[in-house]
Design an enzyme around this catalytic site. Sequence first.
Site, PDB file in Angstrom:
ATOM      1  N   ASP A  27      10.119 -67.951 -10.856  1.00 56.84           N
ATOM      2  CA  ASP A  27       8.936 -67.396 -10.224  1.00 56.84           C
ATOM      3  C   ASP A  27       7.831 -67.352 -11.276  1.00 56.84           C
ATOM      4  OD1 ASP A  27       7.335 -65.928  -8.393  1.00 56.84           O
ATOM      5  OD2 ASP A  27       9.138 -64.956  -7.611  1.00 56.84           O
ATOM      6  N   ASP A  84       3.440 -67.692  -7.558  1.00 61.18           N
ATOM      7  CA  ASP A  84       3.017 -66.447  -6.921  1.00 61.18           C
ATOM      8  C   ASP A  84       1.518 -66.454  -6.601  1.00 61.18           C
ATOM      9  OD1 ASP A  84       3.815 -63.676  -6.204  1.00 61.18           O
ATOM     10  OD2 ASP A  84       2.353 -63.114  -7.744  1.00 61.18           O
ATOM     11  N   GLU A 105       3.026 -69.800  -3.042  1.00 63.76           N
ATOM     12  CA  GLU A 105       3.038 -68.596  -2.210  1.00 63.76           C
ATOM     13  C   GLU A 105       1.644 -68.001  -2.238  1.00 63.76           C
ATOM     14  OE1 GLU A 105       3.785 -64.085  -1.653  1.00 63.76           O
ATOM     15  OE2 GLU A 105       2.697 -65.143  -3.203  1.00 63.76           O
ATOM     16  N   HIS A 142      11.698 -60.672  -0.610  1.00 61.15           N
ATOM     17  CA  HIS A 142      11.637 -59.386  -1.312  1.00 61.15           C
ATOM     18  C   HIS A 142      10.416 -58.542  -0.963  1.00 61.15           C
ATOM     19  CE1 HIS A 142       8.977 -62.011  -3.414  1.00 61.15           C
ATOM     20  NE2 HIS A 142       8.473 -60.983  -4.080  1.00 61.15           N
ATOM     21  N   ASP A 143       9.516 -59.068  -0.133  1.00 56.45           N
ATOM     22  CA  ASP A 143       8.308 -58.334   0.241  1.00 56.45           C
ATOM     23  C   ASP A 143       8.313 -57.869   1.694  1.00 56.45           C
ATOM     24  OD1 ASP A 143       7.072 -58.720  -2.244  1.00 56.45           O
ATOM     25  OD2 ASP A 143       6.084 -60.568  -1.604  1.00 56.45           O
TER      26      ASP A 143
HETATM   27  O1  TEU Z   1       3.102 -61.130  -3.047  1.00 55.93           O
HETATM   28  C1  TEU Z   1       1.872 -61.548  -2.616  1.00 55.93           C
HETATM   29  C2  TEU Z   1       1.518 -61.087  -1.303  1.00 55.93           C
HETATM   30  O2  TEU Z   1       1.350 -61.854  -0.404  1.00 55.93           O
HETATM   31  C3  TEU Z   1       1.263 -59.651  -1.128  1.00 55.93           C
HETATM   32  O3  TEU Z   1       0.314 -59.529  -0.134  1.00 55.93           O
HETATM   33  C4  TEU Z   1       2.537 -58.954  -0.812  1.00 55.93           C
HETATM   34  O4  TEU Z   1       2.958 -59.345   0.468  1.00 55.93           O
HETATM   35  C5  TEU Z   1       2.427 -57.476  -0.895  1.00 55.93           C
HETATM   36  O5  TEU Z   1       3.647 -56.965  -0.509  1.00 55.93           O
HETATM   37  C6  TEU Z   1       1.310 -56.933  -0.075  1.00 55.93           C
HETATM   38  O6  TEU Z   1       1.695 -56.074   0.929  1.00 55.93           O
HETATM   39  C7  TEU Z   1       3.474 -61.577  -4.299  1.00 55.93           C
HETATM   40  C8  TEU Z   1       4.871 -61.128  -4.631  1.00 55.93           C
HETATM   41  O7  TEU Z   1       5.762 -61.724  -3.743  1.00 55.93           O
HETATM   42  C9  TEU Z   1       4.914 -59.640  -4.617  1.00 55.93           C
HETATM   43  O8  TEU Z   1       6.217 -59.150  -4.831  1.00 55.93           O
HETATM   44  C10 TEU Z   1       3.980 -59.140  -5.692  1.00 55.93           C
HETATM   45  O9  TEU Z   1       3.910 -57.741  -5.643  1.00 55.93           O
HETATM   46  C11 TEU Z   1       2.591 -59.718  -5.549  1.00 55.93           C
HETATM   47  O10 TEU Z   1       2.592 -61.116  -5.303  1.00 55.93           O
HETATM   48  C12 TEU Z   1       1.807 -59.519  -6.820  1.00 55.93           C
HETATM   49  O11 TEU Z   1       2.283 -60.360  -7.823  1.00 55.93           O
END
Ligand code: TEU
Length: 551
Positions: free
Chosen positions: A99, A200, A255, A328-329
Site C-alpha cells: 500500500d 492510496d 484508490e 478496511h474502510d
Molecule cells: O481512504 C480514502 C478514502 O476514500 C476515504 O474517504 C476513506 O473512505 C475514509 O474512510 C473516509 O470516510 C484511504 C484509506 O483506505 C484509508 O484507510 C485512509 O484513512 C485514507 O485513505 C487516508 O490515507
Amino acid sequence: MITHKWWKEGIIYQIYPQSFYDSNGDGIGDLQGIIRKLDYIKSLGVDIIWLNPIYASPLDDNGYDISDYRAINPIYGTMGDFDEMLAEMHKRGLRLLMDLVVNHSSDEHKWFKESRKSKNNPYRDYYYWRKGKNGGPPNNWPAVFGGSVWEYDRTTSEYYLHYFSKKQPDLNWENPKVRQEVIDIIRWWLDKGIDGFRLDVISMISKDLVFPDATGENFGEMYTRYFCNGPRVHEFIREVHDKSLKDYNVMTVGEGPAITKEAGNDYTGQNRGELNMIFPLDLMSADWGPDGRFDPGITDRRKIKSFFREWNEALGDDGWMSVFLDNHDSPRMVSRFGNDTTYRTESAKLLLTLLLTLRGTPSIHYGSEIGMTNASFDSIDQYKDIESLNFYSEAIKNGMSDHEAIRRIQISGRDNVRTPMQWDDRNHGGFTTDTPWLESNPNYKSINVEMEESDDSGILSFFRQMVAFRKSHKTLSYGSFTDLDPDHPHVFHYQRKDADAQFIIILNMSDHTTSYAINQAGAHLSICNYTEAGKREELRPWEARIYLTAI
Ligand code: TEU
Ligand code: CA
C-alpha cells in the site's frame, strides 16, 4: 478484443496486518504471523496479497501516516522479517501488493519536521503552506476526519494543508523534488521484488492551487468538486509510471474518492500509461446520507446492480477495475449487504458468489471468507479508529446522544472490519495470547476458521469452491457482463459470456422466498449455495445459483 493479463485473472486477499495473526504475544498482528498463515492463504486459491501499510508510522491513522517509507514499523517486525515474508510468498506462488500512501505523509516524517522549521527550509515546498485569511484558515474546506483541512503552525505563522488528520500533511506534488522522491521510493520497493502497489487516494494528489471556498454543497459533492481529480493528476501519475512502474512487470490499483465512471478509463485505459485498475468507491458510499459515512441509510439492491452494470459499460474492454464488497474502510459485507443473523451462512455465500462472478479483479478482505460480521461494540472505549473517535466527540459536542452516536458507528465505523481474525474458539479467537490491540468480536466462539475447516458445507468451503470455479473458467474473468433484470428489487440475474461459455447467475438478495422465472432451457446448474435441491422457479432466501450453458 480484451487483452489478457495475470492481474486480470488474479484474486486479491487483503490483510490488515495489525489484526491477522500475532506471533509474539504482544496483542498486535505481525509479519511473522503472516508467514505462519501463508499456507492457509495459499489453500484458499487466491494469488495476490494486498497488505495495508506496514511502514514506520506513529499510527495516527493506522499506518496511512508514514514517517519513513523505507522502514518497517517495529510493531510488525524488521526488514529481515519482511524479506523472509516476501520470499515465503513467492515460494508459494503468491504475489505481494504493498500500500503506497503518497498523497500525504506523517507529520513525523523527516520532510515535514524540516518543512515546518522555517519558510526558507529546503523542505518547505514539500508541503502546502499558506497564509490565513480574515483571521482564520485560507479557506473553508472540511477535513475528512473532522475540523478544517488547514492547521495553523505557530513557528512560521502559516497554515499547512491536510485532507485527512492534522498528522497527515498533504505532500506538494507540484514540487518536482516530491515527485522524484515518490519515484525513488517506488523503485526501491520494486527492486526488492514486490509485485505491485495499491496507491492510496491517488485521485487527490493534484490540487486546485486557488483553493476556492466551497459553497453550499454536501460533503460528497464537495469531495468531487474540490478535493479530487485536480488539474495535473494524470500528468503526475504518468510521470511516475514512465520513470518507475513501466520498467517492471507489476500491477497497480489506484484508490481514491470521486473517480467517476466517466473518468475511469482516464486512469486505467490501456494506452494511458497510468494505472492497471482502480477501486471504484461509489458503492461503498451508496448508503451514505448528506452528512457522509456516519449518516447511514439502506442500500437499495438496484443501486448495487446499477453500480456494476454502469461501471462495466463505462470501462468496456479498455480499462479495468477491481471488484470488492468490503475493505478496511467499510463495514463487513455480510452485515451490510447480507443478513448477519438468520441467514448469515446463506447470505455470505451469496455475496461470495457475486464477488467471484463479476467482471474485474476480485478483492476479499480477510475474514470475509468465513463470514465474519461487524464488531458492534457498545461503548466508545472499545473503538480505536480516529475517524470514529473524532466523529463521536464532535457529535456529542453538537448534542447527539451517546446512544445515537454509537448506533451510527456500529453501522458504519471502520473498526467493524478491523477486528482480529477469528482462527479458533480459544481466547480472542486464537489471534493472540495477550490482549488484542482492538477487541475481538465475541462471536469468534461460533465463527472461526477451525470450525469452518471441518464443515464441508460451510462458508469457507464454499469460498474455496468458488475461487476454483472462477480460476477454471476464464469466461468469468474476461467474458462480457450483462444485467438481465435491472429493475427487479432484489433478484440479481446476469450473464457472463464469451466464445467458450455462457454463465447465468441468479441471486436472491432477500430474506424471502421469491418466485422467479428461469428460462434457461438446457442450462446446467453448476453451483448453488443450498445443499438440498430446490424448486426450479422458486428462489429460497439468499439463494445463489450459477447455470452453465455450453456454446
Ligand atoms: O481512504 C480514502 C478514502 O476514500 C476515504 O474517504 C476513506 O473512505 C475514509 O474512510 C473516509 O470516510 C484511504 C484509506 O483506505 C484509508 O484507510 C485512509 O484513512 C485514507 O485513505 C487516508 O490515507
Ligand atoms: Ca505481535
